[in-house]
Design a protein around this motif. Sequence first.
Motif, PDB file in Angstrom:
ATOM      1  N   VAL A  17       1.004  -1.191  -0.133  1.00 15.12           N
ATOM      2  CA  VAL A  17      -0.024   0.062  -0.182  1.00 15.12           C
ATOM      3  C   VAL A  17       0.805   1.469   0.041  1.00 15.12           C
ATOM      4  O   VAL A  17       0.673   2.111  -0.987  1.00 15.12           O
ATOM      5  CB  VAL A  17      -0.917  -0.146   1.084  1.00 15.12           C
ATOM      6  CG1 VAL A  17      -1.711   1.368   1.258  1.00 15.12           C
ATOM      7  CG2 VAL A  17      -2.023  -1.059   1.184  1.00 15.12           C
ATOM      8  N   GLY A  18       1.995   1.090   0.762  1.00 17.98           N
ATOM      9  CA  GLY A  18       2.874   2.289   0.880  1.00 17.98           C
ATOM     10  C   GLY A  18       3.621   2.562  -0.503  1.00 17.98           C
ATOM     11  O   GLY A  18       3.739   3.597  -0.823  1.00 17.98           O
ATOM     12  N   GLY A  21       1.348   4.677  -2.474  1.00 16.70           N
ATOM     13  CA  GLY A  21       1.054   5.697  -1.689  1.00 16.70           C
ATOM     14  C   GLY A  21       2.306   6.743  -1.956  1.00 16.70           C
ATOM     15  O   GLY A  21       2.159   7.727  -2.275  1.00 16.70           O
ATOM     16  N   VAL A  24       1.484   8.138  -5.196  1.00 16.88           N
ATOM     17  CA  VAL A  24       0.519   9.443  -5.102  1.00 16.88           C
ATOM     18  C   VAL A  24       1.295  10.510  -4.785  1.00 16.88           C
ATOM     19  O   VAL A  24       0.876  11.579  -5.054  1.00 16.88           O
ATOM     20  CB  VAL A  24      -0.649   8.564  -4.373  1.00 16.88           C
ATOM     21  CG1 VAL A  24      -1.561   9.915  -3.797  1.00 16.88           C
ATOM     22  CG2 VAL A  24      -1.452   7.691  -4.692  1.00 16.88           C
ATOM     23  N   GLN A  25       2.050  10.238  -3.855  1.00 15.25           N
ATOM     24  CA  GLN A  25       2.795  11.607  -3.055  1.00 15.25           C
ATOM     25  C   GLN A  25       3.484  12.279  -4.024  1.00 15.25           C
ATOM     26  O   GLN A  25       3.477  13.463  -4.235  1.00 15.25           O
ATOM     27  CB  GLN A  25       3.309  11.014  -1.776  1.00 15.25           C
ATOM     28  CG  GLN A  25       4.020  12.127  -1.063  1.00 15.25           C
ATOM     29  CD  GLN A  25       4.637  11.921   0.105  1.00 15.25           C
ATOM     30  OE1 GLN A  25       4.204  11.007   0.920  1.00 15.25           O
ATOM     31  NE2 GLN A  25       5.866  12.462   0.746  1.00 15.25           N
ATOM     32  N   ALA A  50      -1.505  11.319   0.091  1.00 10.46           N
ATOM     33  CA  ALA A  50      -0.951   9.860   0.145  1.00 10.46           C
ATOM     34  C   ALA A  50      -1.452   9.212   1.594  1.00 10.46           C
ATOM     35  O   ALA A  50      -1.961   8.142   1.432  1.00 10.46           O
ATOM     36  CB  ALA A  50       0.637   9.894   0.270  1.00 10.46           C
ATOM     37  N   VAL A  51      -1.655  10.071   2.567  1.00 10.50           N
ATOM     38  CA  VAL A  51      -2.110   9.642   3.870  1.00 10.50           C
ATOM     39  C   VAL A  51      -3.553   9.144   3.459  1.00 10.50           C
ATOM     40  O   VAL A  51      -3.918   7.839   4.158  1.00 10.50           O
ATOM     41  CB  VAL A  51      -2.141  10.777   4.992  1.00 10.50           C
ATOM     42  CG1 VAL A  51      -3.115  10.253   6.038  1.00 10.50           C
ATOM     43  CG2 VAL A  51      -0.788  10.718   5.456  1.00 10.50           C
ATOM     44  N   HIS A  53      -5.168   8.058   0.685  1.00  9.29           N
ATOM     45  CA  HIS A  53      -4.951   7.144  -0.102  1.00  9.29           C
ATOM     46  C   HIS A  53      -4.736   5.881   0.845  1.00  9.29           C
ATOM     47  O   HIS A  53      -5.241   4.634   0.802  1.00  9.29           O
ATOM     48  CB  HIS A  53      -3.914   7.342  -1.185  1.00  9.29           C
ATOM     49  CG  HIS A  53      -3.559   6.094  -1.910  1.00  9.29           C
ATOM     50  ND1 HIS A  53      -2.419   5.119  -1.398  1.00  9.29           N
ATOM     51  CD2 HIS A  53      -3.973   5.281  -2.899  1.00  9.29           C
ATOM     52  CE1 HIS A  53      -2.487   4.167  -2.084  1.00  9.29           C
ATOM     53  NE2 HIS A  53      -3.343   4.230  -3.143  1.00  9.29           N
ATOM     54  N   ASN A  54      -3.574   6.146   1.563  1.00  9.61           N
ATOM     55  CA  ASN A  54      -2.970   4.763   2.252  1.00  9.61           C
ATOM     56  C   ASN A  54      -4.062   4.253   3.415  1.00  9.61           C
ATOM     57  O   ASN A  54      -4.314   3.048   3.371  1.00  9.61           O
ATOM     58  CB  ASN A  54      -1.810   5.193   3.016  1.00  9.61           C
ATOM     59  CG  ASN A  54      -0.509   5.501   2.214  1.00  9.61           C
ATOM     60  OD1 ASN A  54      -0.777   5.001   0.702  1.00  9.61           O
ATOM     61  ND2 ASN A  54       0.581   5.504   2.702  1.00  9.61           N
ATOM     62  N   TRP A  57      -6.571   2.062   1.646  1.00  8.95           N
ATOM     63  CA  TRP A  57      -6.420   0.724   1.614  1.00  8.95           C
ATOM     64  C   TRP A  57      -5.946  -0.079   2.635  1.00  8.95           C
ATOM     65  O   TRP A  57      -6.032  -1.395   2.742  1.00  8.95           O
ATOM     66  CB  TRP A  57      -5.163   0.781   0.266  1.00  8.95           C
ATOM     67  CG  TRP A  57      -5.927   1.091  -0.792  1.00  8.95           C
ATOM     68  CD1 TRP A  57      -5.798   2.229  -1.663  1.00  8.95           C
ATOM     69  CD2 TRP A  57      -6.650   0.472  -1.856  1.00  8.95           C
ATOM     70  NE1 TRP A  57      -6.460   2.226  -2.865  1.00  8.95           N
ATOM     71  CE2 TRP A  57      -7.127   1.022  -2.657  1.00  8.95           C
ATOM     72  CE3 TRP A  57      -7.172  -0.957  -1.581  1.00  8.95           C
ATOM     73  CZ2 TRP A  57      -8.009   0.470  -3.743  1.00  8.95           C
ATOM     74  CZ3 TRP A  57      -8.032  -1.534  -2.649  1.00  8.95           C
ATOM     75  CH2 TRP A  57      -8.302  -0.863  -3.690  1.00  8.95           C
ATOM     76  N   HIS A  58      -5.253   0.634   3.799  1.00 13.98           N
ATOM     77  CA  HIS A  58      -5.183  -0.162   4.940  1.00 13.98           C
ATOM     78  C   HIS A  58      -6.391  -0.598   5.634  1.00 13.98           C
ATOM     79  O   HIS A  58      -6.532  -1.579   6.321  1.00 13.98           O
ATOM     80  CB  HIS A  58      -4.201   0.854   6.068  1.00 13.98           C
ATOM     81  CG  HIS A  58      -2.894   1.085   5.491  1.00 13.98           C
ATOM     82  ND1 HIS A  58      -2.060   0.179   4.794  1.00 13.98           N
ATOM     83  CD2 HIS A  58      -2.052   2.291   5.838  1.00 13.98           C
ATOM     84  CE1 HIS A  58      -0.808   0.783   4.739  1.00 13.98           C
ATOM     85  NE2 HIS A  58      -0.777   1.937   5.137  1.00 13.98           N
ATOM     86  N   SER A 117       8.419   5.421   7.427  1.00 13.21           N
ATOM     87  CA  SER A 117       7.886   4.066   7.207  1.00 13.21           C
ATOM     88  C   SER A 117       7.600   3.209   8.497  1.00 13.21           C
ATOM     89  O   SER A 117       6.380   2.858   8.970  1.00 13.21           O
ATOM     90  CB  SER A 117       8.329   3.319   6.076  1.00 13.21           C
ATOM     91  OG  SER A 117       7.651   2.281   5.906  1.00 13.21           O
TER      92      SER A 117
END
Length: 141
Positions: A17-18, A21, A24-25, A50-51, A53-54, A57-58, A117
């Motif tokens: 996922v990251g 992300g 995206v970022q 990104a946050v 988005h993440n 999905w998380h 991360s």
Amino acid sequence: MKGSPNGLVRWLKFNAVGAIGIGVQLAVLTLLSGLGFNYLLATALAVEAAVLHNFFWHERFTWADRRAQTSLERLVKFNLTTGGLSILSNLVAMKLLVDVAGLEYLLANLLSIAACSILNFFVADRAIFIPEPPVSETPDR
């Protein structure tokens, strides 16, 4: 919890996922920088994209087995913890890496992401996506 992924599987999901992300970022950062935004403002907005988005999905992939609170409650907690940590860390790292070390802003952003991360995984795993305690059943009288 039965059916829960082990720590390694969850860590791999988190990183998958990251990785998306990060895309995206970087895309948002590039877009905003191309539109003339200051690189620090562009960084903050790109991290927030990104946050969000993440989180999405998380919630549905990385920690799908842990449904304790409403998604809105989790989103607020996620944004205030890992989101806040990511924005603050990225801004400080970007200022140092771009202005002091003279790195190009996209490379500096990748280094900033990597630094956050591991901490973000543990915050999310231990404070945001926590399993719901088992409901104790009381016999009828």
